[in-house]
Structure formats: C-alpha cells, structure tokens
Design an enzyme around this catalytic site. Structure first.
Site, PDB file in Angstrom:
ATOM      1  CG  HIS A  50      -2.065  -1.044   1.199  1.00 26.02           C
ATOM      2  ND1 HIS A  50      -3.104  -1.364   2.171  1.00 26.02           N
ATOM      3  CD2 HIS A  50      -2.421  -2.023   0.125  1.00 26.02           C
ATOM      4  CE1 HIS A  50      -3.619  -2.184   1.695  1.00 26.02           C
ATOM      5  NE2 HIS A  50      -3.281  -2.592   0.496  1.00 26.02           N
ATOM      6  CD  GLU A  52      -1.267   3.944   4.169  1.00 26.29           C
ATOM      7  OE1 GLU A  52      -2.229   4.027   4.493  1.00 26.29           O
ATOM      8  OE2 GLU A  52      -1.072   3.113   3.137  1.00 26.29           O
ATOM      9  CB  CYS A  79      -5.868  -0.895   5.621  1.00 24.08           C
ATOM     10  SG  CYS A  79      -4.106  -1.552   5.288  1.00 24.08           S
ATOM     11  CG  ASP A 204     -22.654   0.509 -33.420  1.00 26.74           C
ATOM     12  OD1 ASP A 204     -23.125   0.754 -34.462  1.00 26.74           O
ATOM     13  OD2 ASP A 204     -22.711   1.401 -32.424  1.00 26.74           O
ATOM     14  CD  GLU A 285     -17.859   2.541 -24.334  1.00 26.56           C
ATOM     15  OE1 GLU A 285     -17.873   2.561 -25.773  1.00 26.56           O
ATOM     16  OE2 GLU A 285     -16.858   2.945 -23.839  1.00 26.56           O
TER      17      GLU A 285
END
Length: 355
Positions: A50, A52, A79, A204, A285
C-alpha cells in the site's frame, strides 16, 4: 508550505495507479519533516504494498532517523486489517511516525475508523478531513461501491449537433474524431466493466476493448435477452472476459459467461451481481434505450457526452439526462466533451481535478 500542498501531492500520486488497484482504492502518501518531503509512495497495484509502505520504504537511509519526527499525509485512512498485505496502521506505529493527516475515512467495513483507532491508541496524532471532497472525488468508485452497494456508473455517448445518437436505420456512423476515440479507449482501461445493449452489439459490432491505450481490459457486458447476437461478432472473441445477459441459460464457455436474469428487473439484478464480484465501476456505452433506462431508474453517477462535428438530418435521439449538474467541459480537436454528475451523488466534481 501549507498542508493542502502535501495532500494534493498525495492525490496526484494516488491517481498514477488509476485502473490498476481495483477493487482497492487509489491511495497516495507523503512523509514530511520540517517542510521537506523525505518519502512518498502510492498503491501501485491490487495485491501489492500500500501507499504508506511504499512511502516509508522510499525514505533514504540517511533520513530514516527522521521518521519518528515526521508527519505522514495520506489520502485515505490507513488500513486496519490483514488482507493481501498487513495493516498499514500497524506499520506506521512500528515506524513511530509522529503524526498522520488523512483526507478521507475509509468506508470499507473492515476499516471504517479502525485504522485511526489503532494510531490514536499508540499515541500517534491524527487529523482527518484535509481536502476531504477532493479525496472523495478521486475514490468515487470505491466510495460508491461501499456506500451504495453497487458499482459507480458512468454513462458515455456521442451525439451530433442536432442531438442524434445514430442514423434511423442504426447503421454504424462515426460521430467523434480520433482524439475523442483515443480518450474513450483510455477511459476503458480505468473502469472495471463496460456495457452495451443488443442493438449496439448487433449493428455496430463493437470490440469493447482498449486497443489504442495500454492498460487493463474491462469486463464486457452485453444485454442480449434472446441470444440473437451472432457468435461471429467481436464480443465473442477471446480479447476479454464477457457476460451475455439473457433470459434463457446460465453457463460458461471459456471467457464467455452466459448470465441468466429475470428481465423484469434486470438492471438492479445486474448491479447486485457486479457488486458481488467486486466490480467497482461500470461504463455504459449504448445504445440510447439502455442509457435512458439507467437514467430513468436513477442508476447513474456520471455522464460523459461528446458532441461531434458530424451531421445527421434525422436519426435516433440521444438520451436525455435528469437530475444532472454540469461538471466539466473541454474541446478535443473540434469535438466538445461535456461531463455531468448526478445531483444525488455526494461525490461531486471539484474544479481542476482529473476525470
């Protein structure tokens, strides 16, 4: 230097990993001693260290003695639980960091203030709420997922200046230019899933992949209630995992998963299933009717609307937003991009922030 400068640096670092941390949040961290940054880091990829930890490990050997006299700025609460990595809050205690300044409290139930409690119980000074709204925007996908129990939903479409979405016969018609198309491919790498309806997939024949931008491929979702889309269409290729939402069968064939659902309530069902599979975000979309269905149900958080230079005298009307708030606008080689947020979504756009 003001504390806001260091936190803005955290937010900028966090977004370097956009599209790579899901289902985790994006987090950046900066370690400061007497207005000098001695370490910084960000959560680079899901399952890895992470922010940190990266920040602490970036401190030069000659500066490590300064850590107990330093302040760590971090964009999200450290965390407190064992997951893919050990708790970051314990690492900060072990390193004897003097103070921790946080933008946002983590909404995830296994953290949710517990990281802050660990720090305070071990005599680490803690402050929260610095650039809280900006931090919430950066992690709006993660926050929506954990507070609304569904993915963050982005609607995307292109329309002509006349407000048309497609020709009357639904034939493929390119509305936007190359710059807009390239941006859409970049966006696809940043979201967990992408969805289209039957007509869009049929007429499409989209690939629904990011082909002009390097990054992760989103889960493809196609609404095909009667299983009409030919197996030769692109959505059935091996380029990405695909869900075919239908009312007839539930089975898996390689990367194609036929997902059976009750079509009377299909969108809420789909979002619940995506939440179960840790899908943090969904970009829709098309087509126009599917987009309008999300809008009418209030199931959207952000809409990205391109208005291209192409012209159509007649056609299928573009969707109409409701409860929308203008957030961002820019020009892309003649195309106009307008971004809106749902006024009922608490994670609103902050001027100057990235999309």
């Amino acid at each position: 230097m003001s504390p806001e400068i260091y936190m803005r640096r955290c937010l900028d670092l966090a977004q370097l990993a956009k599209g790579h941390t899901t289902p985790n949040p994006m987090v950046g961290a900066v370690l400061v001693h007497n207005e000098r940054i001695i370490g910084e880091g960000w959560h680079t990829e899901y399952g890895k260290a992470h922010a940190e930890v990266h920040c602490l490990e970036s401190v030069a050997n000659e500066d490590r003695y300064l850590i107990p006299q330093s302040t760590m700025y971090v964009s999200l609460e450290p965390c407190a639980h064992y997951g893919k990595t050990p708790p970051c809050a314990l690492r900060l205690v072990y390193e004897k960091v003097k103070e921790v300044i946080i933008a946002n409290i983590d909404p995830f139930e296994k953290v949710g203030g517990k990281g802050i409690d660990i720090l305070k119980q071990n005599d680490v000074e803690v402050k929260t709420g610095l650039l809280e709204k900006e931090g919430a925007w950066v992690n709006r996908r993660f926050f929506s997922f954990h507070t609304k129990n569904r993915p963050y939903i982005i609607l995307k479409w292109a329309q002509t200046k006349q407000g048309f979405f497609a020709p009357p016969d639904r034939s493929r018609f390119q509305i936007t230019n190359a710059a807009s198309q390239a941006l859409v491919h970049k966006w696809r790498t940043e979201e967990s899933a992408i969805m289209v309806g039957t007509n869009t997939a049929m007429y499409d024949n989209p690939q629904l992949t990011a082909r002009t931008y390097t990054g992760n491929q989103p889960l493809r979702i196609v609404l095909d209630t009667e299983l009409k889309i030919p197996a030769s269409h692109h959505v059935f290729n091996a380029d990405a995992e695909t869900w075919i939402i239908n009312q007839h069968k539930e089975e898996r064939d390689g990367n194609i998963h036929f997902v059976r659902m009750d079509l009377a309530n299909v969108l809420p069902q789909l979002l619940s299933r995506l939440q179960h599979h840790n899908i943090l975000s969904l970009i829709v979309e098309g087509g126009a009717s599917l987009l309008q269905s999300f809008i009418l149900l209030g199931l959207w958080d952000e809409a990205r609307v391109f208005t291209g230079q192409a012209s159509l005298p007649h056609g299928i009307s573009a969707p109409i937003l409701n409860n929308s708030v203008p957030a961002y606008a820019t020009e892309l080689d003649g195309d106009m991009l307008n971004v809106f947020t749902n006024k009922n979504n608490p994670y609103t756009y902050i001027k100057g922030m990235q999309l």
